[in-house]
Design a protein around this motif. Structure first.
Motif, PDB file in Angstrom:
ATOM      1  N   LEU A  57      37.607  36.239  33.152  1.00 46.69           N
ATOM      2  CA  LEU A  57      36.548  36.597  32.210  1.00 46.69           C
ATOM      3  C   LEU A  57      35.201  36.086  32.686  1.00 46.69           C
ATOM      4  O   LEU A  57      34.170  36.780  32.559  1.00 46.69           O
ATOM      5  N   ALA A  58      35.182  34.881  33.261  1.00 48.06           N
ATOM      6  CA  ALA A  58      33.925  34.320  33.767  1.00 48.06           C
ATOM      7  C   ALA A  58      33.352  35.169  34.892  1.00 48.06           C
ATOM      8  O   ALA A  58      32.128  35.285  35.041  1.00 48.06           O
ATOM      9  N   VAL A  59      34.239  35.767  35.702  1.00 52.27           N
ATOM     10  CA  VAL A  59      33.776  36.647  36.777  1.00 52.27           C
ATOM     11  C   VAL A  59      33.431  38.026  36.231  1.00 52.27           C
ATOM     12  O   VAL A  59      32.452  38.653  36.653  1.00 52.27           O
ATOM     13  N   LEU A  60      34.232  38.488  35.283  1.00 50.85           N
ATOM     14  CA  LEU A  60      34.033  39.842  34.746  1.00 50.85           C
ATOM     15  C   LEU A  60      32.657  40.003  34.112  1.00 50.85           C
ATOM     16  O   LEU A  60      32.027  41.063  34.220  1.00 50.85           O
ATOM     17  N   VAL A  61      32.184  38.958  33.452  1.00 54.43           N
ATOM     18  CA  VAL A  61      30.877  39.032  32.788  1.00 54.43           C
ATOM     19  C   VAL A  61      29.779  39.343  33.794  1.00 54.43           C
ATOM     20  O   VAL A  61      28.822  40.085  33.489  1.00 54.43           O
ATOM     21  N   THR A  62      29.891  38.813  34.999  1.00 61.18           N
ATOM     22  CA  THR A  62      28.839  39.046  36.001  1.00 61.18           C
ATOM     23  C   THR A  62      28.762  40.511  36.428  1.00 61.18           C
ATOM     24  O   THR A  62      27.716  40.957  36.903  1.00 61.18           O
ATOM     25  N   THR A  63      29.861  41.252  36.265  1.00 67.43           N
ATOM     26  CA  THR A  63      29.837  42.674  36.650  1.00 67.43           C
ATOM     27  C   THR A  63      28.986  43.521  35.702  1.00 67.43           C
ATOM     28  O   THR A  63      28.604  44.640  36.046  1.00 67.43           O
ATOM     29  N   PHE A  64      28.694  42.974  34.512  1.00 67.69           N
ATOM     30  CA  PHE A  64      27.856  43.717  33.580  1.00 67.69           C
ATOM     31  C   PHE A  64      26.450  43.915  34.145  1.00 67.69           C
ATOM     32  O   PHE A  64      25.747  44.858  33.755  1.00 67.69           O
ATOM     33  N   ASN A  65      26.035  43.015  35.047  1.00 71.99           N
ATOM     34  CA  ASN A  65      24.740  43.193  35.694  1.00 71.99           C
ATOM     35  C   ASN A  65      24.657  44.541  36.399  1.00 71.99           C
ATOM     36  O   ASN A  65      23.636  45.232  36.347  1.00 71.99           O
TER      37      ASN A  65
END
Length: 850
Positions: A57-65
Motif C-alpha cells: 500500500l505504501a508503494v501503491l500510493v506513489t503510483t497515483f502520481n
C-alpha cells in the motif's frame, strides 16, 4: 578543471555508498543468521499479511502520481497499461533513485509514446512536489528538537537544517521567473501531488512502526519511532544514495543504538522493513517487467517463448505438487516428523483419537495432492478447480498446525503460480495411462509400505525385542492399527471422490461404425487395410474440409492409446494436416495415437509430430506384370500346380452374396483350422458371416467341395489386391496354398491390377545393421531365435518364393509413451473385439433389386 569536477561528481555517490555499506557490515559483524531467522520465525502469519499489505500500500500510493500526470498531460493510454508502467517506475525509483534522477529517466523511457514538447518539465515539477511530505515532517522534527521536546538528538539538527536549506534553495530557484519551471502547473494538480507525497510518507512511516511493534520492540514509544524514521530519511535524502539503501540503514542503526535497542533486534527490524517495503514490491515489479518483456518477445518470435516458459513452469509446478504431497504424507505417517495440531493436546487421554487428529489431515491432504499432481501433470482442465481447493486447504491447515510463516508463504506462492499457469491445462478429460500408473504406483507403494513398516515397528514384540520397552503393552499397537484403518478408509473415500471428479465427463474420440459414411470415404480413396473397418471392432475419425469428409483413420482405444490400424485413407493431399488434426484432437481428449503397420510416408509424417518409430517388418508385394512360374526357381511351384490339376482341384473366385451351402463349408473349414483357438482381429480379418459376405473369395474345390479359400480385398487407389482371411482343411495336400496363390495372382492380373499383397512378414530385415536402434537389434534376435514361438524366418522364406519386392512397414508412437506399454497395448487388442461384425447394409435399386 571541468573534466576533474565531472569525474569527482560521478565518484561522490558510489564512494558514499561503499563507505556506508562498509560501515553497515562493521556494525553488524556480530549478528548471525540464526539470530535473524529466530526473530523472523516469531512473526505470526496474520502479522506477516498485515506487513505485506502495508508495504504494498505504501508503494501503491506513489503510483497515483502517474495517474494524475496522465490525466494532466492528456495521455492516451489504457488504465491497465498505465498502472503497469506506474508500478514499474515507482518501485524501481524507490529501490534505485538518485535524488529523483531515476524517476525522471524511467518516465521518459516508459512514456516515450506519449512524449510532448518540454516533457521533462512536468516530471521535474512532480518530483519537487513529491518531496513536500519529507519536508513537512523534517520541519516538525526540527521544531521538536529546537523546542527541546526531544532533547536527546541535538547533534543531528545539522541534517534537518541541511534538508531545509536544500529544499529552500530548490524552491527559490524554481520560482525564478525567467526559468518558467512552474509554467503549466495548476494549483489543483499541485495540491494532489502534495497530498500523495504526505500520504505516501505516512504509510511508509506506519510500516516502519508496525514492523518494530511486530518484532516486540517496546523500549521506545511510537512517537519516537516516527521521529527516528524522519531523521533517518532526511539523512538518506541528503546523502543521495541509491534508493536510500545503506545511508538510511546505517543512520537508523546508530539512532536505535542511542535508544537502547539491541543490534540484533535493530537489524531484524530493518531487514523486515526492507523485505516488505523494498524487496517484495521489487520482486513483483521484476515479475511484471519480465512478463511485459516476454509478451513482446512472444509476439516477435511467434509464440515460442510463452510456450517454452509455460511448459517449464508446468513441469516445476507438477514436481513441486508431487514433492509437497509426498512430504505431507511422510509427515503424517512418521510421528517424529508430524507437527501437532493446535488445541488437541488435551486429547492425550485417548491416544488413538489424538493420533488420528494429529496425522490424518497430513495424510489425506498429501494423497489428495498426489492425485491433483497427476491431474496437473496430465494438463486436465478439471484438475484446475480441484487443485486450487486442495492447495487452499493445505494453506489453511498449514496456518493452523505450523508455527512458522515460511511453509505458508511457500504453499501460497505455489497456489499463485498454479493459478497463473491455468492456460497450460487444456485436456478435456483425465485418462490414467499405464506409464503413469507405474510411476504413481511406485510413489504410493513407497508411502504405503513405509506406513505399514512403521506399524510393524510399533508392534509390542518388535519394541520389546529391539528397544526393551517394557511399558509398551498391547494398547499402543492397538491404537496405532485402529488409526491405520481409519486413515486408510478416509484416504480411500477422499481419493475415490477426487478421482471420480477427474474421470468425469468422458468423451470418446471419433465415431462408431457408419457404413454409409465409410463407403463415401472409401470412394475418395482406400488402402489394403480399409477392409478391416468392416470388422466393426474399431472407431473412425474423419477429417473434414468445408464440412466434407476428406480423410479418415481407423483405430481402437486401449487405455490412453488410440491404436491406428494402417495408413489414413481418403484424399492423399490431406494426409499431413489430417493426421495433425487427429493427433491434436486425440491429445485434447487425453489419448496418444499409435500408428501401427503404416508406410514409410506416414511414419515420417508422424515423426514430424514428435513421434518415434521403428520398423515392424516387410510386406510381400507380387508385381503382377513381372510374375512368372517359368525358370528353375519355380520348378517346385510348377510341379505342385500339375499335381493339383491331375488331382481334380479347380480354382474359382466366388462373388458375394454366397449361398447357405457355401457359407456352411467355409465355416466348417474355419472351425477346423482354428481347432479351438481364439480368433484374432484388429490387424487381421476374422471369420464372421457378415464380414465374409462382403468380399470375393478365391477357392480351391475338389468334387464341388471347398478344400481351401482366401478372401480377396481390392484397393482401387493402390491398384492392389490383398489376401485377407486364409483357411484350408487338414486333409488338403501339401502345396495347396501355393496353388491358391498362383491362381490368385493370375486372377488379380486379369483384373488389371498392379500388385498382389501377400501380407506382412513380421520382423523381416529389421535391425540387421550395427547402427540400428537398440529395440530393432533386439527384434532381430527375436526374429532369428524365436522360431519356437512363431516361425518368423519360415514365413519370410515362404513368401519369398513368389516375390522379391518387400515394402517396409513401421510403427510410430509418442515419445511420452513407453515402447513396452505400446507392445502390451497391441497384444491386448489382438483379438476380435466384438461378438460379430456389423450387418451388411443392403441397398436396393429402383426396381427393388439388390
Amino acid at each position: 578543471m571541468t573534466k576533474i569536477k565531472h569525474i569527482l561528481s560521478r565518484l561522490i555517490v558510489p564512494t558514499t555508498t561503499i563507505i556506508l555499506v562498509i560501515q553497515l557490515i562493521f556494525m553488524t559483524r556480530e549478528i548471525t543468521w540464526r539470530m535473524i531467522i529466530s526473530t523472523i520465525n516469531d512473526v505470526a502469519w496474520w502479522q506477516a499479511v498485515l506487513l505485506i499489505v502495508f508495504g504494498f500500500l505504501a508503494v501503491l500510493v506513489t503510483t497515483f502520481n502517474d495517474t494524475i500526470l496522465a490525466k494532466w498531460q492528456n495521455y492516451r493510454i489504457g488504465k491497465v497499461e498505465l498502472y503497469q508502467r506506474a508500478w514499474l517506475i515507482n518501485v524501481f525509483n524507490i529501490n534505485a533513485g538518485f535524488a529523483g534522477t531515476v524517476s525522471v529517466l524511467l518516465r521518459r523511457i516508459l512514456f516515450f509514446d506519449q512524449s510532448k514538447p518540454n516533457q521533462l518539465k512536468p516530471y521535474f515539477q512532480m518530483y519537487v512536489l513529491s518531496l513536500t511530505g519529507l519536508l513537512l515532517t523534517s520541519v516538525c522534527a526540527f521544531l521538536a528538537l529546537f523546542l527541546k521536546i526531544i532533547p536527546t538528538f541535538d547533534d543531528i539538527m545539522v541534517w534537518l537544517a541541511t534538508i531545509l536549506i536544500i529544499t529552500s534553495i530548490i524552491v527559490t530557484i524554481s520560482l525564478i521567473p525567467k526559468l518558467h519551471l512552474w509554467l503549466g502547473m495548476k494549483r489543483a494538480i499541485a495540491k494532489k501531488f502534495i497530498g500523495i507525497s504526505c500520504l505516501a510518507l505516512l504509510l511508509q512511516m506506519g510500516l516502519f512502526v508496525i514492523t518494530g511493534i511486530t518484532i516486540g520492540v517496546s523500549s521506545i514509544q511510537v512517537s519516537m519511532m516516527m521521529f527516528l524514521f524522519v531523521i533517518a530519511s532526511t539523512i538518506a535524502f541528503v546523502s543521495m544514495t541509491p534508493g536510500s539503501w545503506g545511508s538510511f540503514d546505517v543512520a537508523m542503526l546508530l539512532l536505535l543504538s542511542n535508544v537502547d535497542v539491541s543490534q540484533d533486534r535493530a537489524v531484524v527490524w530493518l531487514i523486515l522493513y526492507r523485505v516488505f517495503y523494498n524487496i517484495l514490491p521489487l520482486f513483483s515489479a521484476l515479475g511484471l517487467f519480465f512478463y511485459r518483456l516476454s509478451r513482446k518477445l512472444n509476439v516477435d518470435y511467434r509464440g515460442v517463448p510463452h510456450y517454452v516458459a509455460g511448459m517449464v513452469t508446468h513441469r516445476i509446478i507438477t514436481v513441486t505438487l508431487y514433492l509437497l504431497g509426498f512430504l505431507l504424507v511422510l509427515s503424517g505417517t512418521m510421528p517424529d516428523v508430524a507437527q501437532k495440531v493446535m488445541g488437541l493436546n488435551r486429547l492425550w487421554i485417548l491416544p488413538s483419537v489424538y493420533a488420528i487428529a494429529n496425522q490424518l489431515p497430513n495424510i489425506i491432504l498429501g494423497f489428495l495432492l498426489l492425485i491433483s499432481a497427476r491431474g496437473v501433470a496430465n494438463q486436465v482442465i478439471r484438475a484446475y478447480k480441484s487443485t486450487i481447493l486442495v492447495l487452499v486447504l493445505v494453506v489453511i491447515y498449514t496456518l493452523i498446525s505450523y508455527q512458522y510463516i515460511a511453509p505458508v508463504i511457500f504453499v501460497a506462492v505455489l497456489l499463485i503460480a498454479f493459478i497463473l499457469s491455468k492456460k497450460t491445462l487444456y485436456r478435456q478429460q483425465f485418462i490414467h495411462s499405464w506409464e503413469q500408473q507405474v510411476v504413481d504406483g511406485v510413489i504410493w507403494g513407497t508411502l504405503i509400505i513405509s506406513y505399514l513398516l512403521l506399524g510393524v515397528i510399533h508392534a509390542p514384540f518388535v519394541q520389546h525385542r529391539f528397544h526393551n520397552l517394557n511399558h509398551t503393552g498391547i494398547m499402543p499397537s492397538l491404537h496405532w492399527w485402529i488409526m491405520g484403518v481409519a486413515v486408510i478408509l478416509m484416504v480411500s473415500v477422499f481419493s475415490v471422490l477426487l478421482l471420480r471428479y477427474l474421470h468425469a465427463h468422458q468423451q470418446q474420440l471419433g465415431f462408431i461404425f457408419d457404413e454409409e459414411r465409410l463407403n463415401n470415404m472409401l470412394a475418395v480413396g482406400d488402402t489394403h487395410y480399409t477392409n478391416l473397418a468392416f470388422l466393426g471392432d474399431k472407431r473412425l475419425y474423419y477429417y473434414q474440409v468445408n464440412n466434407q469428409d476428406v480423410l479418415a483413420v481407423q483405430f481402437r482405444i486401449i487405455n490412453n492409446k488410440a491404436m491406428v490400424m494402417g495408413d489414413p485413407f481418403g484424399d492423399a493431399n490431406y494426409y499431413a494436416e489430417g493426421m495433425q488434426q487427429f493427433v491434436e484432437d486425440a491429445d485434447i481428449l487425453g489419448y496418444m495415437p499409435v500408428f501401427y503397420e503404416v508406410s514409410e510416408r506416414i511414419a515420417m509424417l508422424a515423426h514430424e509430430f514428435g513421434y518415434d518409430f521403428f520398423k515392424l517388418g516387410e510386406e510381400a508385394h507380387v508385381v503382377l506384370d513381372q510374375f512368372s512360374t517359368s525358370g528353375k526357381k519355380m520348378q517346385n511351384i510348377r510341379s505342385v500346380m500339375h499335381q493339383a490339376t491331375r488331382g481334380g482341384f479347380e480354382f474359382n473366385v466366388l462373388q458375394p452374396p454366397f449361398s447357405q451351402d457355401i457359407m456352411m463349408q467355409l465355416r466348417t473349414i474355419s472351425d477346423e483350422w482354428l481347432a479351438g483357438r481364439e480368433e484374432k482381429g484388429y490387424s487381421l480379418g476374422f471369420y464372421d458371416d457378415q464380414y465374409i459376405q462382403r468380399y470375393p473369395i478365391a477357392v480351391l474345390e475338389k468334387n464341388s467341395h471347398i478344400e481351401a479359400y482366401a478372401t480377396l480385398v481390392t484397393s482401387h487407389t493402390e491398384q492392389q489386391m490383398a489376401v485377407d482371411l486364409m483357411r484350408f482343411t487338414k486333409k488338403s495336400p501339401n502345396g495347396v496354398m501355393d496353388v491358391l496363390f498362383v491362381n490368385t495372382i493370375a486372377y488379380a492380373k486379369a483384373q488389371g491390377l498392379m500388385t498382389l499383397n501377400l501380407g506382412m512378414s513380421p520382423l523381416a530385415n529389421v535391425g540387421q545393421h550395427r547402427q540400428s536402434f537398440g529395440r530393432e537389434r533386439l527384434a532381430n534376435l527375436v526374429y532369428q531365435f524365436g522360431s519356437k514361438v512363431y516361425s518368423f524366418e519360415g514365413l519370410h522364406h515362404y513368401k519369398s518364393k513368389f516375390t522379391k519386392k518387400w515394402v517396409p512397414m513401421y510403427i510410430a508412437y509418442s515419445r511420452k509413451s513407453w515402447i513396452l506399454m505400446v507392445m502390451i497395448g497391441l497384444l491386448k487388442i489382438d483379438n476380435k473385439g466384438v461378438k460379430r461384425a456389423p450387418e451388411i447394409k443392403v441397398v436396393y435399386d429402383k426396381d427393388n433389386n439388390f
